[in-house]
Design an enzyme around this catalytic site. Structure first.
Site, mmCIF file in Angstrom:
data_model
loop_
_atom_site.group_PDB
_atom_site.id
_atom_site.type_symbol
_atom_site.label_atom_id
_atom_site.label_comp_id
_atom_site.label_asym_id
_atom_site.label_seq_id
_atom_site.Cartn_x
_atom_site.Cartn_y
_atom_site.Cartn_z
ATOM 1 N N HIS A 87 55.697 63.773 54.570
ATOM 2 C CA HIS A 87 55.817 64.463 55.858
ATOM 3 C C HIS A 87 55.340 65.890 55.686
ATOM 4 O O HIS A 87 55.542 66.495 54.635
ATOM 5 C CB HIS A 87 57.286 64.458 56.320
ATOM 6 C CG HIS A 87 57.440 64.728 57.767
ATOM 7 N ND1 HIS A 87 57.513 66.014 58.274
ATOM 8 C CD2 HIS A 87 57.507 63.886 58.832
ATOM 9 C CE1 HIS A 87 57.631 65.936 59.585
ATOM 10 N NE2 HIS A 87 57.622 64.663 59.949
ATOM 11 N N ASP B 178 59.324 56.465 59.929
ATOM 12 C CA ASP B 178 58.572 55.229 60.170
ATOM 13 C C ASP B 178 58.821 54.131 59.142
ATOM 14 O O ASP B 178 58.481 52.981 59.393
ATOM 15 C CB ASP B 178 57.064 55.540 60.201
ATOM 16 C CG ASP B 178 56.689 56.320 61.446
ATOM 17 O OD1 ASP B 178 57.203 55.974 62.519
ATOM 18 O OD2 ASP B 178 55.895 57.265 61.347
HETATM 19 N N1 ACO Z 1 51.712 58.035 49.801
HETATM 20 C C1 ACO Z 1 51.109 58.490 48.676
HETATM 21 N N2 ACO Z 1 50.707 59.775 48.521
HETATM 22 C C2 ACO Z 1 50.936 60.614 49.522
HETATM 23 C C3 ACO Z 1 51.590 60.216 50.707
HETATM 24 C C4 ACO Z 1 51.973 58.872 50.818
HETATM 25 N N3 ACO Z 1 52.570 58.413 51.935
HETATM 26 N N4 ACO Z 1 51.702 61.269 51.532
HETATM 27 C C5 ACO Z 1 51.127 62.304 50.901
HETATM 28 N N5 ACO Z 1 50.676 61.913 49.693
HETATM 29 C C6 ACO Z 1 49.959 62.742 48.710
HETATM 30 C C7 ACO Z 1 48.518 62.919 49.159
HETATM 31 O O1 ACO Z 1 47.697 61.881 48.649
HETATM 32 C C8 ACO Z 1 48.187 64.274 48.579
HETATM 33 O O2 ACO Z 1 47.957 64.116 47.197
HETATM 34 P P1 ACO Z 1 46.866 65.039 46.440
HETATM 35 O O3 ACO Z 1 47.394 66.447 46.585
HETATM 36 O O4 ACO Z 1 46.890 64.511 45.065
HETATM 37 O O5 ACO Z 1 45.576 64.833 47.176
HETATM 38 C C9 ACO Z 1 49.491 65.053 48.741
HETATM 39 O O6 ACO Z 1 50.528 64.067 48.760
HETATM 40 C C10 ACO Z 1 49.558 65.855 50.034
HETATM 41 O O7 ACO Z 1 49.290 64.968 51.123
HETATM 42 P P2 ACO Z 1 48.598 65.423 52.469
HETATM 43 O O8 ACO Z 1 48.251 64.207 53.251
HETATM 44 O O9 ACO Z 1 47.517 66.399 52.206
HETATM 45 O O10 ACO Z 1 49.795 66.259 53.091
HETATM 46 P P3 ACO Z 1 50.105 66.438 54.609
HETATM 47 O O11 ACO Z 1 51.155 67.454 54.746
HETATM 48 O O12 ACO Z 1 48.846 66.665 55.380
HETATM 49 O O13 ACO Z 1 50.648 64.974 54.937
HETATM 50 C C11 ACO Z 1 51.300 63.110 56.091
HETATM 51 C C12 ACO Z 1 51.583 64.580 55.790
HETATM 52 C C13 ACO Z 1 50.017 63.006 56.899
HETATM 53 C C14 ACO Z 1 52.450 62.574 56.936
HETATM 54 C C15 ACO Z 1 51.181 62.298 54.772
HETATM 55 O O14 ACO Z 1 52.355 62.385 54.011
HETATM 56 C C16 ACO Z 1 50.824 60.865 55.037
HETATM 57 O O15 ACO Z 1 49.651 60.543 55.285
HETATM 58 N N6 ACO Z 1 51.834 59.932 55.033
HETATM 59 C C17 ACO Z 1 51.582 58.568 55.364
HETATM 60 C C18 ACO Z 1 51.510 58.394 56.878
HETATM 61 C C19 ACO Z 1 52.859 58.513 57.534
HETATM 62 O O16 ACO Z 1 53.835 57.942 57.107
HETATM 63 N N7 ACO Z 1 52.877 59.248 58.647
HETATM 64 C C20 ACO Z 1 54.061 59.417 59.466
HETATM 65 C C21 ACO Z 1 54.644 60.789 59.364
HETATM 66 S S1 ACO Z 1 56.123 60.923 60.339
HETATM 67 C C22 ACO Z 1 55.542 60.931 61.918
HETATM 68 O O17 ACO Z 1 54.480 61.450 62.194
HETATM 69 C C23 ACO Z 1 56.331 60.306 62.966
#
Ligand code: ACO
Length: 384
Positions: free
Chosen positions: A264, A321
């Site tokens: 998140h 989620d």
């Molecule tokens: N699984 C594995 N690795 C992850 C996940 C995940 N669910 N989420 C983040 N990471 C990792 C990324 O790969 C990244 O790694 P890196 O630095 O080695 O490249 C690091 O953590 C940072 O991730 P970002 O996506 O850049 O961080 P951001 O703050 O933009 O992400 C997000 C937030 C988009 C929610 C992300 O955690 C994600 O894509 N999660 C999966 C989708 C999800 O569950 N979304 C629902 C969120 S709640 C809602 O909106 C209702």
């Protein structure tokens, strides 16, 4: 700043505050969430969706008479125009339910003779209309997708009970109503998340609330936001059996795939909503269907692995989620309906933010740092 200086760019607007707000506090460090000052645990334990919607819109808990009047207003607004039912009939089996919902909500605006009235009183009336009608539209989409005819709303029922009645064509059992009511409450609001922000961006141009909410629905659809609940359940189905979970997650992470329902932007601790949903799921086990019991086992193994690997070390924990899918399945809700139902709940938060933001409106217009070329020579097309 001198022209040549490179500005600080906050990609994804990370850590940028866009406004002051009294609606919702997300304490990402400590995994806490408050609606208008009330902790989400207190709200989930004691309240109901109509009361939560009132709280978000008006800023305080209603007295009994105020709640009754609000419920009555919601009931009076439930019916949707025939042409929207027709639109759903024409599209529900060809299109993603979120596309149908987005189009239907946009279409609703032409049936509201107050659409252009930007007074606060009118916008409150339209918010109540939207909270009521979006649930009816979502139910109609689900019902018609399943091959049945539109079911008219029943004024004797509460908000979520009527939603399930319109979706299923019968009054829901308690085991169906309780989880849906819980999900409606937990998804009603979450500060300036992506869909709320896009709602506010559209509203900040002084466009009308239907346009603003249509933007919110479009934004919620994406798998990085509201669409993650569907993707998380698709993953659990792909895993199939609990004993396959470890291998699946290992391989997904090794392949740099994101595991949907984890991580998140704001929470760097366990999302309190995910904890409430998980706790509910655990209470079900003895009476749950085989499908739900199997999904729960898969979810619990995946959760443990993800927390061990990425929890404390990377701040990646389950979000709202992750456990939603098995809970919705316990109420026999189809996967494609999860995100539309999220919208039917979040409309309360979107409306509350618009009502608040419009009190002191400022056009949202950020900058981008241009890194392209300048003063290029224009070459006529036959000389390029
Ligand atoms: N699984 C594995 N690795 C992850 C996940 C995940 N669910 N989420 C983040 N990471 C990792 C990324 O790969 C990244 O790694 P890196 O630095 O080695 O490249 C690091 O953590 C940072 O991730 P970002 O996506 O850049 O961080 P951001 O703050 O933009 O992400 C997000 C937030 C988009 C929610 C992300 O955690 C994600 O894509 N999660 C999966 C989708 C999800 O569950 N979304 C629902 C969120 S709640 C809602 O909106 C209702």
């Amino acid at each position: 700043m001198a022209d040549s200086a490179v500005p600080v760019i906050s990609t994804g607007l990370q850590n940028i505050y866009i406004t002051e707000s009294k609606i919702c506090r997300v304490d990402g460090e400590n995994g806490k969430l408050y609606y208008r000052g009330y902790s989400i645990d207190t709200i989930a334990r004691n309240s109901n969706y109509e009361e939560v919607a009132y709280l978000l819109i008006y800023g305080n808990l209603p007295k009994r008479q105020e709640l009754e009047a609000f419920r009555q207003q919601l009931k009076n607004e439930r019916e949707i125009p025939d042409s929207i039912v027709k639109l759903i009939k024409e599209s529900a089996n060809k299109a993603d339910p979120m596309d149908v919902l987005r189009t239907a909500v946009s279409y609703l605006s032409i049936y509201d003779n107050e659409t252009k009235d930007q007074s606060q009183e009118s916008n409150i009336r339209k918010s109540i209309r939207l909270i009521s009608k979006i649930s009816s539209i979502v139910a109609a989409i689900g019902r018609i997708r399943d091959g049945f005819d539109y079911v008219h709303p029943d004024k004797s029922l509460g908000h979520t009970e009527n939603f399930l009645y319109m979706l299923k064509g019968r009054r829901p059992a308690k085991e169906e109503l309780v989880p849906v009511e819980m999900m409606y409450i937990l998804q009603a609001e979450h500060s300036s998340n992506a869909s709320t922000f896009s709602t506010i961006v559209t509203g900040s141009t002084l466009s009308d609330i239907y346009s603003a909410v249509t933007s919110g629905i479009a934004t919620l659809k994406g798998p990085l936001h509201g669409g993650a609940d569907e993707e998380a359940l698709r993953m659990m189905y792909a895993i199939g059996k609990p004993e396959n979970t470890e291998k699946y997650i290992e391989e997904a992470l090794a392949g740099k795939q994101k595991i949907m329902g984890f991580g998140h932007r704001v929470y760097k601790a366990y999302d309190p909503r995910a904890r409430i949903i998980k706790d509910y799921l655990l209470t079900l086990q003895n009476h749950a269907s085989e499908e739900v019991r199997n999904l729960t086992k898969i979810a619990l193994i995946a959760e443990k692995m993800m927390i061990d690997k990425l929890g404390k070390s990377h701040g990646i924990w389950p979000n709202v989620d992750f456990f939603a899918g098995p809970v919705y399945r316990s109420a026999d809700i189809k996967l494609e309906m999860f995100t539309p139902m999220f919208a039917a709940s979040r409309i309360a938060g979107w409306s509350a933010h618009m009502l608040e933001y419009w009190k002191d409106n400022k056009l949202i217009r950020p900058l981008e740092y241009y890194t392209g070329q300048l003063d290029l020579q224009y070459i006529p097309i036959d000389k390029r």
